[in-house]
Design an enzyme around this catalytic site. Structure first.
Site, mmCIF file in Angstrom:
data_model
loop_
_atom_site.group_PDB
_atom_site.id
_atom_site.type_symbol
_atom_site.label_atom_id
_atom_site.label_comp_id
_atom_site.label_asym_id
_atom_site.label_seq_id
_atom_site.Cartn_x
_atom_site.Cartn_y
_atom_site.Cartn_z
ATOM 1 N N ASP A 49 41.321 -7.286 10.631
ATOM 2 C CA ASP A 49 42.396 -6.493 11.081
ATOM 3 C C ASP A 49 43.035 -5.435 10.168
ATOM 4 O OD1 ASP A 49 43.052 -8.376 8.713
ATOM 5 O OD2 ASP A 49 45.302 -7.940 9.290
ATOM 6 N N LYS A 85 30.639 -4.671 1.261
ATOM 7 C CA LYS A 85 30.692 -3.150 0.594
ATOM 8 C C LYS A 85 30.091 -3.313 -0.676
ATOM 9 C CE LYS A 85 35.325 -2.367 3.098
ATOM 10 N NZ LYS A 85 36.437 -2.190 2.896
ATOM 11 N N ASP A 105 34.467 -7.870 -0.180
ATOM 12 C CA ASP A 105 34.979 -6.175 -0.460
ATOM 13 C C ASP A 105 34.808 -6.134 -1.939
ATOM 14 O OD1 ASP A 105 36.385 -3.862 -0.816
ATOM 15 O OD2 ASP A 105 38.048 -4.666 0.039
ATOM 16 N N GLU A 129 32.060 -15.552 5.765
ATOM 17 C CA GLU A 129 32.999 -14.860 5.356
ATOM 18 C C GLU A 129 32.506 -13.382 6.464
ATOM 19 O OE1 GLU A 129 35.534 -13.694 3.874
ATOM 20 O OE2 GLU A 129 35.483 -14.435 1.607
ATOM 21 N N ASP A 130 33.956 -12.628 6.686
ATOM 22 C CA ASP A 130 33.795 -11.423 7.664
ATOM 23 C C ASP A 130 33.312 -10.493 6.874
ATOM 24 O OD1 ASP A 130 36.202 -11.650 6.113
ATOM 25 O OD2 ASP A 130 37.332 -10.667 7.721
ATOM 26 N N ARG A 184 41.807 -7.597 15.492
ATOM 27 C CA ARG A 184 40.951 -8.592 15.557
ATOM 28 C C ARG A 184 40.311 -8.742 16.542
ATOM 29 N NH1 ARG A 184 41.873 -11.029 10.388
ATOM 30 N NH2 ARG A 184 43.917 -11.464 9.533
ATOM 31 N N GLY A 210 39.580 -13.699 9.257
ATOM 32 C CA GLY A 210 38.782 -12.808 9.673
ATOM 33 C C GLY A 210 37.180 -13.286 10.386
ATOM 34 N N PHE A 261 37.760 1.306 4.902
ATOM 35 C CA PHE A 261 38.349 0.105 5.563
ATOM 36 C C PHE A 261 37.951 0.012 6.999
ATOM 37 C CE2 PHE A 261 41.854 -1.821 7.463
ATOM 38 C CZ PHE A 261 41.868 -3.090 6.764
HETATM 39 P P1 IMP Z 1 37.702 -9.348 -1.379
HETATM 40 O O1 IMP Z 1 38.494 -10.310 -1.874
HETATM 41 O O2 IMP Z 1 38.225 -7.990 -1.827
HETATM 42 O O3 IMP Z 1 36.370 -9.481 -1.184
HETATM 43 O O4 IMP Z 1 38.324 -9.142 0.112
HETATM 44 C C1 IMP Z 1 38.202 -10.317 0.983
HETATM 45 C C2 IMP Z 1 39.042 -10.165 2.129
HETATM 46 O O5 IMP Z 1 39.856 -8.925 2.291
HETATM 47 C C3 IMP Z 1 38.236 -10.253 3.490
HETATM 48 O O6 IMP Z 1 38.031 -11.653 3.904
HETATM 49 C C4 IMP Z 1 39.106 -9.667 4.444
HETATM 50 O O7 IMP Z 1 40.079 -10.495 4.989
HETATM 51 C C5 IMP Z 1 39.904 -8.618 3.616
HETATM 52 N N1 IMP Z 1 39.260 -7.158 3.794
HETATM 53 C C6 IMP Z 1 38.632 -6.604 2.827
HETATM 54 N N2 IMP Z 1 38.099 -5.373 3.238
HETATM 55 C C7 IMP Z 1 38.640 -5.430 4.509
HETATM 56 C C8 IMP Z 1 38.649 -4.209 5.398
HETATM 57 O O8 IMP Z 1 38.067 -3.146 5.325
HETATM 58 N N3 IMP Z 1 39.058 -4.377 6.680
HETATM 59 C C9 IMP Z 1 39.753 -5.495 6.812
HETATM 60 N N4 IMP Z 1 40.000 -6.603 5.909
HETATM 61 C C10 IMP Z 1 39.291 -6.411 5.058
#
Ligand code: IMP
Length: 183
Positions: A163, A134, A106, A102-103, A169, A48, A156
């Protein structure tokens, strides 16, 4: 484009590339100030972060090293926090200043895991730079998250590296999901 369709979902524009570029330039200026006379290691989290990482690093003026890591796993639109493995983490982070790029953060569970692995090497500092955050979805708090491009609602999003089922992407802008999954 104001909206795009990817498989079963319609996405509508959230952040235009121009807004992303402006914010990225500001973050790069801040990083150059904060890391003056140091030589940090930037670690981008694939897939990402590839566009954000490239655009950010083109704006950063300091002397630095650049690498990428990849973590498994994330499916569909819901983070399951089921991180299995980390690939490509440099092994020479002892006494280094590390900046994880990081992109999106979440739930923060991916970051939890990555930071845990990095701290095992006893770096001198660790900061996180994420394009998107978020806040409502966060399940863990990280003081390392010092650089945030945009705080967004718990929706999302896709585009600019992010993606949906592997697609989207390459979109220049960032879009948010409009319709609910229809099954
Ligand atoms: P986390 O572990 O929940 O913080 O998620 C991190 C990873 O989940 C990110 O690096 C993204 O690859 C993916 N991700 C989380 N939210 C989204 C979204 O809204 N769109 C696309 N990918 C997401």
């Amino acid at each position: 484009m104001n909206s795009v369709r990817i498989e079963d979902k319609i996405f509508e524009i959230l952040l235009e590339n121009d807004q992303i570029s402006k914010r990225t330039r500001l973050i790069a200026i801040q990083l150059d100030v904060d890391y003056e006379s140091r030589c940090p290691v930037f670690i981008g989290v694939l897939n990402g972060s590839f566009l954000f990482m490239a655009d950010l690093l083109k704006e950063v003026k300091m002397s630095c090293e650049v690498g990428f890591i990849k973590v498994s796993s994330y499916n569909g639109t819901e983070s399951n926090g089921n991180i299995k493995e980390i690939f490509g983490l440099p092994e020479n982070l002892h006494n280094r200043d590390v900046i994880v790029v990081e992109d999106i953060v979440d739930t923060g569970l991916t970051l939890d895991y990555i930071l845990g692995e990095i701290y095992k090497q006893k770096p001198s500092s660790v900061a996180v730079c994420t394009l998107l955050l978020k806040p409502e979805a966060l399940r863990t708090s990280h003081e390392e998250v010092e650089y945030v491009g945009f705080e967004i609602a718990n929706e999302f999003v896709v585009g600019y590296g992010l993606d949906y089922n592997g697609l989207g992407r390459n979109l220049k802008d960032i879009y948010r999901a409009k319709s609910l999954e229809s099954h």
